[in-house]
Scaffold this motif. Structure first.
Motif, short mmCIF file in Angstrom:
data_model
loop_
_atom_site.label_atom_id
_atom_site.label_comp_id
_atom_site.label_asym_id
_atom_site.label_seq_id
_atom_site.Cartn_x
_atom_site.Cartn_y
_atom_site.Cartn_z
N ALA A 355 0.84 -1.19 0.00
CA ALA A 355 0.00 0.00 0.00
C ALA A 355 0.88 1.24 0.00
O ALA A 355 1.92 1.27 0.64
N PRO A 356 0.46 2.26 -0.72
CA PRO A 356 1.28 3.46 -0.78
C PRO A 356 1.40 4.18 0.56
O PRO A 356 2.40 4.80 0.82
N GLU A 357 0.37 4.10 1.40
CA GLU A 357 0.45 4.80 2.68
C GLU A 357 0.44 3.78 3.80
O GLU A 357 -0.49 3.00 3.92
N PRO A 358 1.45 3.78 4.66
CA PRO A 358 1.43 2.85 5.77
C PRO A 358 0.44 3.35 6.80
O PRO A 358 0.34 4.54 7.03
N ALA A 359 -0.29 2.43 7.40
CA ALA A 359 -1.32 2.88 8.31
C ALA A 359 -0.88 2.86 9.76
O ALA A 359 -1.40 3.58 10.58
N THR A 360 0.12 2.02 10.07
CA THR A 360 0.41 1.86 11.49
C THR A 360 1.44 2.85 12.00
O THR A 360 1.18 3.59 12.93
N SER A 361 2.63 2.87 11.37
CA SER A 361 3.73 3.57 12.01
C SER A 361 3.50 5.07 11.99
O SER A 361 3.75 5.75 12.96
N ALA A 362 3.03 5.61 10.88
CA ALA A 362 2.93 7.05 10.79
C ALA A 362 1.66 7.45 10.07
O ALA A 362 1.71 7.84 8.92
N PRO A 363 0.53 7.31 10.72
CA PRO A 363 -0.69 7.70 10.02
C PRO A 363 -0.74 9.21 9.81
O PRO A 363 -0.43 9.98 10.73
N THR A 364 -1.05 9.62 8.62
CA THR A 364 -1.18 11.04 8.36
C THR A 364 -2.62 11.29 7.97
O THR A 364 -3.29 10.40 7.48
N TYR B 18 4.16 2.37 -6.83
CA TYR B 18 3.95 1.09 -6.13
C TYR B 18 3.01 0.27 -6.99
O TYR B 18 1.85 0.64 -7.13
N ASN B 43 -4.84 11.77 3.13
CA ASN B 43 -4.28 10.42 3.14
C ASN B 43 -4.09 9.95 1.72
O ASN B 43 -4.96 10.15 0.89
N GLN B 90 5.04 10.38 14.21
CA GLN B 90 3.96 10.64 15.16
C GLN B 90 4.14 9.90 16.48
O GLN B 90 3.78 10.40 17.52
N ASP B 170 6.10 14.84 11.59
CA ASP B 170 4.88 14.25 11.04
C ASP B 170 3.74 14.48 12.03
O ASP B 170 3.78 13.98 13.15
N GLU B 171 2.74 15.23 11.64
CA GLU B 171 1.57 15.51 12.48
C GLU B 171 1.95 15.92 13.89
O GLU B 171 1.52 15.28 14.86
N SER B 403 -4.33 -2.57 -0.62
CA SER B 403 -4.08 -1.19 -0.22
C SER B 403 -4.88 -0.89 1.04
O SER B 403 -5.78 -1.64 1.41
#
Lengths: 365, 499
Positions: A355-364, B18, B43, B90, B170-171, B403
C-alpha cells in the motif's frame, strides 16, 4: 437490473471459486510436494544403496508399523503449533495412557482372570484415552487460563507427567496389554498394517476438524493473529482449551498404539520422540509461528523420517548418526525455505504491491 | 534570516510507483535554512512517501535529492542522518523504558563507536541541548511517565544532538492541547533562529498556517499548490487538498422518529480514561465521537467493546443491561468494532481475504453435523466482495497485498457478515486513499439506512460532519458538547475540541 446483478455476482462467485480451488491446490502443494519429493529421494537412496535389506518385506512392514505412532504424535503436536504454541508433553501423555491401560488391565487379569479382563477391554482403552484428554486439559488450563507460555507450560507438565509415571511404575517396565489390542498391532488388512489405518483415520479426522469446523478455523485464526482473533470475538480460552485437550487425546491414541506394538509400558519409552516429532511437524509445512499447517505434509514427513531411520539401520549406522541426520534435514529444509521466502519478498518489493500509505507507524490525516 | 540562501534541501522530479500506482509523480520541493515549510495533503496524497524518500527509507524510481550541496542518487537512511535530515514520526520512536537523557543522547553516543558508554557523558550531552533550547525537562524521568508533549520535546532534542539541519515533523500537533501547541511553536521559532529548516506535515491547517513561511500541497502524488503561506486561507488549502469544497458534502438520512434505542451508555467511567460518559444511539443513526488524541475518545469505544472495560456505569444494548467485561461479551451482545490499528487488530494479514471476511461469523455457518457450510460461505463472500467493491484479483489473495482502503473494506466485511446491531469504528478512514474514504462513508450511510446503529470515533472533522447525525465532543475524559443537526459545523467542533 437486480436480476442481471444477481447473475453477474453468481458468475463472479463461480469464477472466484475455481480460482480459490486452484490456489488451494498450489498452497497445499507447497508443504506436501516438497515432502513427497523428499520421501521419494530418501526411499530411492536407500533402495539403491542396500536393496537386499532395505527393500526386504520385513523392513517395509516395520516402517508401516513404526511410523503410525509417531505420525499420531505429530498430529497432536501439529495442532498445538497451529495456534502458535507447542506441546512438549505429548510423549509423556502417551506413556501415561499406555501405563494406565497396562496397569488396569493387569490388575483385572490378576484379580478376576483373563476372560473377565478381556471383556473389560473397551472400558480399559477408554480409560487410557480419558487420561490422555485429562492430561491435555491440564496443559489447556495452564496455557489458556493461567496464561503460561506453551513451551514453558508443557516443558513443566512433561516433567511432571513423566515423574508421576516413574513413581507409579517404580521406574520399571510393566508388561501386559489387552489381547485385542495386541492382535490389532500385528494384523494387516490387504497388506496395510491396522496401525497405519489408525493413523490415516486420525489424520482424516484432524483434517476435517481443522478445515471444516468452526472451532478448527478459529484455531487457525488464533495462530495467524491472536490479537485480531480476540478482536473478532473469538474466545482464546475456548480455542486453546480445545486444542490442548484434542492434542492430549491424540497422544492417548498414540499411547494405545505403543501398547499394540509392544505389550509393555514404561515411563521412558520413546524418549527420543519429542524432538523427532517437532522435526516432522515443521518439515511437514507447519508454520512454527502458527496459522498454517497441512495434515498430508505432516503424514509424509512422518513416513520420510521413518524411512531414513530404517535406512540407517540397513546401512548399519547408529542412532547417534540418525539424530545427526534428523538435525541436518531440518536445518537444510529451513534454509531452503528462507531462500525461497527472501526471493519471493525481493520480487514483491520490486514490483511493489504494498500500500502506498502505511497505516500503522505514521498515520497522516 | 534570509530565504535567498542556498537551499539546505532540494528534491527534484521525484517519481515513485507502487505496483503501477503513482505514489509520487514528479514532486519537487526546496527548503531554505531556517524556513518552516508546511507539507499538506490528504491520506494517500504521497506525503508519507515523500518523507520516506527524503529520509532514505524508500528509494525513488527517479529524481534527485540534494542535501547541503551534495546530490544523492540513492540515499540511504544512514547518509540522510549524517547529512542532517531528521524525521520525528507521530509515535516519536522513543524507548519508553529509558530515561529522557538516554533517549536524547544514547544513539549519538552509540554512533561514536566507543567501547564503553558513559552515563555521565550521555547526561551531559542531553543537558547541553536542553539548556540550549531553554527547556525545562526532567532528564532522569523514564519516558513512559512523561506527557505526550514532553516526549515530543525529547524527540526534538534527540534530533538536535544529531546535528539536524532539516527537521521533518509528522503531524506534530495532533496529540497536543492548545497551550502545548503554543509551547511547541516557541521552540520551533528558536530552532529557526539556529538555521534549522523545518517541515511540518499536517492537516491541522489553522495552526500550521500560523507558523509556516511556505506551503506545499500534494494531491494524488503531485504538487497542486506551492508558495508563500501568507497567501492562503484555510479554505483554499483544504480545497487544494481535496479538489473540492469539503463543506458541501454533508449528507445525512433522516432517522425514523420511532427508531428503537440500540445502545444506551449511562454514567460510564474508567480511571485514567474518561469520567461519567452517557449517550444513546438509535437504529439508523450515525453518532460521531471526537476529541484530541488522548482526550478519551478511543477509550470510550474500547470500554463499550470490552477491550478495557469500564470501572462503573451501565451499558444497555437493545434495551437490556449487558455486562461487558471482555470483547467476547461485547460481540455476543451484538457490538462490532473496526479498530484504528487495522493491521494488527483487525486483519489476519497472511490469510486469504475470504477467510478474513468470515472470521467473526464462523459459528453462523455450522451445519447440522457441526461442519462449516462451505457453499453458504462462498455465497456470502461473493456477495460482500461485490457489495463493498473490494479491488483484489480474487478472494483467495492474502490481505497483506491490499491497499489501505481495500484492507479496511475487508475489516468492514468481517463485521457486516456478523450483522451486529451496533458497529463502532475507530478512525475508519485513517491511512485510506481519498476515493476509498468516500466509499467507506457511503457504506456506513447504507448500513445506517438499513437499521444499524453506527458510532464513528475520529478526529477527521470533515468526515464526521459529512455523515453524522450527532457529534459528541470529548475533552479530558468528559463529554463537553453534543452537536446535532444544523449545529454541526467544522469550525465549531474544532473550537470545542481544543478548549
Amino acid at each position: 437490473m437486480n436480476g442481471t446483478r444477481g447473475a453477474l455476482s453468481e458468475m463472479n462467485g463461480r469464477v472466484d471459486n475455481a480460482f480459490s480451488a486452484a490456489i488451494d491446490r498450489i498452497h497445499v502443494a507447497h508443504g506436501v510436494g516438497r515432502m513427497a519429493l523428499l520421501l521419494v529421494v530418501t526411499f530411492g537412496f536407500f533402495a539403491v544403496l542396500r536393496p537386499e535389506i532395505f527393500l526386504n518385506s520385513v523392513n517395509l512392514q516395520n516402517i508401516g508399523i513404526a511410523a503410525p505412532e509417531i505420525g499420531v504424535l505429530a498430529l497432536a503436536l501439529m495442532l498445538a503449533m497451529l495456534t502458535g504454541g507447542i506441546d512438549l508433553s505429548v510423549v509423556s501423555i502417551a506413556n501415561g495412557a499406555a501405563i494406565t491401560v497396562s496397569s488396569i488391565y493387569t490388575h483385572f487379569a490378576t484379580t478376576q482372570g483373563a476372560d473377565a479382563a478381556a471383556s473389560m477391554t473397551p472400558l480399559v482403552l477408554l480409560a487410557g484415552l480419558a487420561v490422555g484428554a485429562l492430561l491435555g486439559a491440564v496443559n489447556g488450563v495452564l496455557i489458556s487460563m493461567v496464561g503460561i507460555t506453551p513451551i514453558l507450560a508443557t516443558l513443566g507438565t512433561m516433567q511432571v507427567f513423566n515423574g508421576l509415571a516413574l513413581v507409579w511404575t517404580g521406574g520399571v517396565t510393566i508388561s501386559g496389554a489387552p489381547a485385542a489390542l495386541r492382535s490389532l498391532g500385528s494384523t494387516a488388512v490387504a497388506g496395510v498394517p491396522v496401525l497405519a489405518l489408525v493413523l490415516l483415520v486420525a489424520a482424516a479426522l484432524v483434517a476435517v476438524l481443522v478445515n471444516r469446523t468452526p472451532i478448527g478455523r478459529k484455531v487457525q485464526l488464533q495462530g495467524a493473529n491472536p490479537v485480531a482473533s480476540t478482536y473478532s470475538g473469538i474466545s482464546k480460552r475456548a480455542t486453546l482449551m480445545t486444542t490442548y485437550v484434542t492434542s492430549g487425546l491424540l497422544a492417548g491414541v498414540a499411547g494405545l498404539m505403543f501398547l499394540a506394538r509392544n505389550p509393555s509400558a514404561s515411563a521412558d519409552y520413546g524418549s527420543s520422540y519429542v524432538l523427532l516429532v517437532i522435526v516432522i511437524v515443521v518439515l511437514g509445512g507447519t508454520n512454527p509461528n502458527g496459522g498454517s499447517a497441512t495434515v498430508l505434509g505432516v503424514l509424509l514427513a512422518a513416513v520420510t523420517l521413518q524411512v531414513v531411520s530404517s535406512g540407517f539401520t540397513a546401512l548399519r549406522l547408529s542412532a547417534y548418526e540418525y539424530a545427526i541426520a534428523q538435525g541436518v534435514i531440518l536445518v537444510g529444509v529451513m534454509v531452503l525455505d528462507q531462500v525461497k521466502f527472501r526471493r519471493r519478498r525481493g520480487r514483491r518489493a520490486m514490483s511493489g504491491t504494498a500500500a502506498p500509505e502505511p497505516a500503522t507507524s505514521a498515520p497522516t490525516h | 534570516m534570509t530565504v535567498t540562501a542556498t537551499p539546505v534541501l532540494e528534491v527534484r522530479d521525484i517519481v515513485k510507483t507502487y505496483g503501477g500506482v503513482h505514489a509520487l509523480d514528479g514532486v519537487s520541493l526546496s527548503l531554505a535554512p531556517g524556513e518552516v515549510h508546511c507539507l499538506a495533503g490528504e491520506n494517500g496524497s504521497g506525503k508519507s512517501t515523500l518523507i520516506k524518500i527524503i529520509s532514505g527509507v524508500e528509494r525513488a524510481d527517479s529524481g534527485a535529492i540534494t542535501i547541503d550541496g551534495t546530490t544523492h542518487g540513492h540515499l540511504t537512511p544512514n547518509e540522510a542522518i549524517r547529512s542532517g535530515v531528521q524525521v520525528i514520526y507521530q509515535d516519536f520512536s522513543l524507548f519508553p523504558n529509558l530515561s529522557a537523557a538516554e533517549n536524547i543522547a544514547m544513539l549519538s553516543e552509540l554512533a561514536e563507536r566507543r567501547v564503553l558508554s558513559s552515563r555521565s557523558r550521555i547526561r551531559a550531552a542531553a543537558q547541553r541541548v536542553v539548556d540550549d533550547l531553554g527547556l525545562s525537562l526532567d532528564l532522569d524521568a523514564e519516558v513512559e511517565r512523561l506527557s505526550v508533549a514532553d516526549r515530543q520535546l525529547i524527540a526534538i532534542c534527540r534530533a538536535l544532538v544529531n546535528d539536524a539541519k532539516v527537521l521533518i515533523m509528522d503531524e506534530p500537533t495532533t496529540a497536543l492541547t492548545y497551550s502545548e501547541v503554543q509551547r511547541l511553536f516557541v521552540i520551533v521559532r528558536r530552532l529557526q533562529q539556529r538555521g534549522v529548516a523545518i517541515v511540518f506535515v499536517s492537516h491541522k491547517l489553522d495552526e500550521v498556517l500560523a507558523i509556516s513561511q511556505r506551503l506545499t500541497v500534494l494531491r494524488n502524488g503531485r504538487v497542486v499548490e506551492s508558495g508563500d503561506a501568507s497567501g492562503y486561507t484555510r479554505r483554499a488549502v483544504s480545497k487544494a487538498m481535496t479538489g473540492r469544497d469539503v463543506s458541501e458534502t454533508r449528507l445525512v438520512n433522516d432517522v425514523a422518529p420511532d427508531a428503537p434505542q440500540l445502545l444506551e451508555v449511562e454514567h460510564l467511567s474508567r480511571a485514567g480514561g474518561f469520567d461519567d460518559v452517557s449517550f444513546a444511539l438509535r437504529a439508523g443513526e450515525i453518532l460521531g465521537i471526537t476529541g484530541l488524541l488522548g482526550s478519551g475518545r478511543s477509550e470510550i469505544a474500547e470500554a463499550v467493546f470490552g477491550i478495557n472495560p469500564a470501572d462503573s456505569g451501565r451499558i444497555l444494548v437493545q434495551g437490556k443491561p449487558r455486562r461487558i467485561a471482555s470483547i467476547h461479551d461485547a460481540v455476543d451482545a451484538g457490538i462490532g468494532y473496526v479498530p484504528e490499528d487495522r493491521l494488527t487488530q483487525g486483519l489476519f494479514l497472511d490469510i486469504p481475504i475470504a477467510e478474513n471476511m468470515v472470521a467473526a461469523s464462523l459459528d453462523a455457518y455450522r451445519t447440522r453435523f457441526g461442519l462449516l457450510d462451505r457453499r453458504r460461505i462462498r455465497r456470502s463472500i461473493a456477495d460482500l466482495f461485490g457489495r463493498l467493491r473490494i479491488q483484489a484479483p480474487n478472494s483467495s489473495a492474502v490481505v497483506r497485498s491490499l491497499s489501505g482502503g481495500n484492507a479496511q473494506r475487508v475489516v468492514l466485511a468481517k463485521w457486516l457478515d456478523r450483522k451486529p446491531a451496533i458497529l463502532l469504528l475507530n478512525g475508519p478512514t485513517v491511512g485510506v486513499d481519498v476515493g476509498s474514504k468516500e466509499e467507506i462513508v457511503t457504506i456506513l450511510r447504507e448500513q445506517a439506512a438499513a437499521g444499524m446503529g453506527i458510532v464513528v470515533i475520529s478526529d477527521d472533522i470533515p468526515e464526521l460532519v459529512s455523515c453524522c447525525h450527532r457529534i459528541l465532543i470529548i475533552h479530558d475524559g468528559h463529554v463537553v458538547a453534543e452537536l446535532a443537526g444544523d449545529d454541526i459545523d467544522a469550525d465549531e467542533i474544532q473550537r470545542r475540541m481544543a478548549a
